[in-house]
Design a protein around this motif. Structure first.
Motif, PDB file in Angstrom:
ATOM      1  N   PRO A 177     -56.485  -7.916  43.169  1.00 60.89           N
ATOM      2  CA  PRO A 177     -57.481  -6.841  43.079  1.00 60.89           C
ATOM      3  C   PRO A 177     -57.583  -6.273  41.676  1.00 60.89           C
ATOM      4  O   PRO A 177     -56.571  -6.061  41.008  1.00 60.89           O
ATOM      5  CB  PRO A 177     -56.956  -5.805  44.084  1.00 60.89           C
ATOM      6  N   LYS A 178     -58.813  -6.014  41.249  1.00 62.13           N
ATOM      7  CA  LYS A 178     -59.020  -5.536  39.870  1.00 62.13           C
ATOM      8  C   LYS A 178     -58.337  -4.204  39.611  1.00 62.13           C
ATOM      9  O   LYS A 178     -57.916  -3.920  38.488  1.00 62.13           O
ATOM     10  CB  LYS A 178     -60.513  -5.459  39.577  1.00 62.13           C
ATOM     11  N   GLU A 179     -58.213  -3.379  40.649  1.00 63.76           N
ATOM     12  CA  GLU A 179     -57.562  -2.082  40.440  1.00 63.76           C
ATOM     13  C   GLU A 179     -56.064  -2.224  40.169  1.00 63.76           C
ATOM     14  O   GLU A 179     -55.427  -1.272  39.726  1.00 63.76           O
ATOM     15  CB  GLU A 179     -57.803  -1.168  41.643  1.00 63.76           C
ATOM     16  N   ASN A 180     -55.515  -3.410  40.431  1.00 64.03           N
ATOM     17  CA  ASN A 180     -54.092  -3.633  40.167  1.00 64.03           C
ATOM     18  C   ASN A 180     -53.835  -4.216  38.783  1.00 64.03           C
ATOM     19  O   ASN A 180     -52.678  -4.421  38.395  1.00 64.03           O
ATOM     20  CB  ASN A 180     -53.490  -4.579  41.216  1.00 64.03           C
ATOM     21  N   GLY A 207     -60.692 -11.144  32.261  1.00 61.05           N
ATOM     22  CA  GLY A 207     -60.083 -10.818  33.542  1.00 61.05           C
ATOM     23  C   GLY A 207     -58.610 -10.501  33.482  1.00 61.05           C
ATOM     24  O   GLY A 207     -57.921 -10.513  34.512  1.00 61.05           O
ATOM     25  N   ALA A 208     -58.104 -10.185  32.280  1.00 62.78           N
ATOM     26  CA  ALA A 208     -56.664  -9.974  32.134  1.00 62.78           C
ATOM     27  C   ALA A 208     -56.224  -8.533  32.312  1.00 62.78           C
ATOM     28  O   ALA A 208     -55.054  -8.270  32.594  1.00 62.78           O
ATOM     29  CB  ALA A 208     -56.209 -10.474  30.756  1.00 62.78           C
ATOM     30  N   CYS A 209     -57.134  -7.571  32.125  1.00 63.25           N
ATOM     31  CA  CYS A 209     -56.716  -6.173  32.134  1.00 63.25           C
ATOM     32  C   CYS A 209     -57.925  -5.265  32.298  1.00 63.25           C
ATOM     33  O   CYS A 209     -59.075  -5.737  32.353  1.00 63.25           O
ATOM     34  CB  CYS A 209     -55.983  -5.829  30.830  1.00 63.25           C
ATOM     35  N   THR A 210     -57.664  -3.986  32.357  1.00 65.94           N
ATOM     36  CA  THR A 210     -58.707  -2.967  32.254  1.00 65.94           C
ATOM     37  C   THR A 210     -58.431  -2.167  30.991  1.00 65.94           C
ATOM     38  O   THR A 210     -57.362  -2.266  30.394  1.00 65.94           O
ATOM     39  CB  THR A 210     -58.699  -2.020  33.470  1.00 65.94           C
ATOM     40  N   THR A 211     -59.401  -1.352  30.565  1.00 70.84           N
ATOM     41  CA  THR A 211     -59.187  -0.517  29.387  1.00 70.84           C
ATOM     42  C   THR A 211     -60.120   0.687  29.465  1.00 70.84           C
ATOM     43  O   THR A 211     -60.877   0.852  30.426  1.00 70.84           O
ATOM     44  CB  THR A 211     -59.399  -1.292  28.077  1.00 70.84           C
TER      45      THR A 211
END
Length: 299
Positions: free
Chosen positions: A186-189, A233-237
């Motif tokens: 999941p993207k939130e993770n 697709g490796a992280c959020t910022t």
């Protein structure tokens, strides 16, 4: 501090500019590069300055230069002298009315790539000729105090006596997430990655977004790299609005989410020396600059 009577050499502003560069860089080679001369030429001027003052101002060592106590005292006086010299040169422009001619504009790295094109375009038919300098806040403030640049575009707090600011506007922070997660989870993770420590925007983002625990992931040095990591697709910022406005094609590669409720943001300001004869002109220029950059100053 005394001046030696055993030399006929005259103290010049060039001596002071070169020495101030050495104090900031603490390295003869980097100081020479900063002022655009060879290292032997800079070393010769520093040696002349030591002869003129009769003081040892710097000591060479394997990793650079150590500035003596006398050198630090001289550097403080040099900053005041260089700033005063710059202000004398600016007096004619101050009495002429609007700003004209070259204008040294320092911009911090987390703002510069996203406003420079707009500044050049917005001032294309103006009598002002912008000369852009990009580096970290601390260095820009040193150069502003010494009169080497005229104004800086940065984000407060700046924390320097004698430096005043005119607000340009509000730069909101958005959450940037990938369209697809690289790992399938999941993207939130996904981990939150910010600029590395030392970048003012990292601290601003942490404070503005109320992050009680700073990200444990190692930071990166540029916003462009952060965008690539998110797109991959490796992280959020967290991204400032300036980025999404200036680079819409890049922003479309990722998902941009607003924060619910009160939107976190940083202020963007135009800063200049309080004693500069053009202070009132800079205040008027801030209004023009805010319009050029698309800021709503009412927010």
């Amino acid at each position: 501090m005394h001046v030696s009577h055993f030399t006929n050499m005259q103290l010049t502003l060039r001596h002071l500019r070169y020495f101030r560069a050495l104090v900031e860089a603490e390295h003869f080679g980097r100081a020479a590069e900063a002022v655009g001369v060879s290292q032997p030429a800079l070393s010769a001027r520093i040696a002349e300055l030591e002869q003129i003052t009769g003081l040892q101002l710097a000591q060479r060592h394997s990793r650079g230069a150590r500035i003596t106590d006398a050198g630090h005292e001289l550097a403080q006086r040099a900053i005041a002298i260089l700033a005063a010299s710059s202000e004398v040169e600016s007096m004619a422009g101050a009495y002429a009315g609007d700003l004209t001619g070259p204008l040294g504009i320092g911009i911090i790295p987390s703002i510069a790539p996203f406003v420079i094109a707009s500044i050049y375009e917005g001032l294309a038919h103006s009598p002002v000729r912008p000369i852009i300098r990009e580096t970290i806040t601390e260095r820009l403030l040193n150069e502003l105090e010494a009169g080497e640049i005229d104004v800086i575009i940065a984000s407060p707090p700046l924390g320097r006596d004698g430096i005043v600011t005119a607000d340009l506007g509000c730069d909101r922070f958005f959450r940037a997430i990938p369209k697809l997660s690289r790992t399938g989870e999941p993207k939130e993770n996904l981990p939150l990655v910010l600029l590395e420590e030392g970048h003012c925007m990292r601290e601003q983002a942490i404070a503005a977004c109320g992050l009680k625990t700073p990200p444990s992931e190692p930071g990166v040095t540029s916003l462009a790299t952060l965008i690539e990591m998110v797109a991959g697709g490796a992280c959020t910022t967290l991204l400032p609005e300036l980025v999404t406005r200036a680079r819409p094609d890049e922003a479309r590669r990722i998902e941009i989410e607003t924060f619910p409720g009160s939107e976190p943001a940083r202020r963007i300001v135009l800063a200049y020396r309080q004693t500069d004869p053009r202070a009132l002109q800079f205040e008027r220029f801030s209004t023009e600059l805010a319009n050029i950059l698309g800021f709503d100053r009412s927010k």
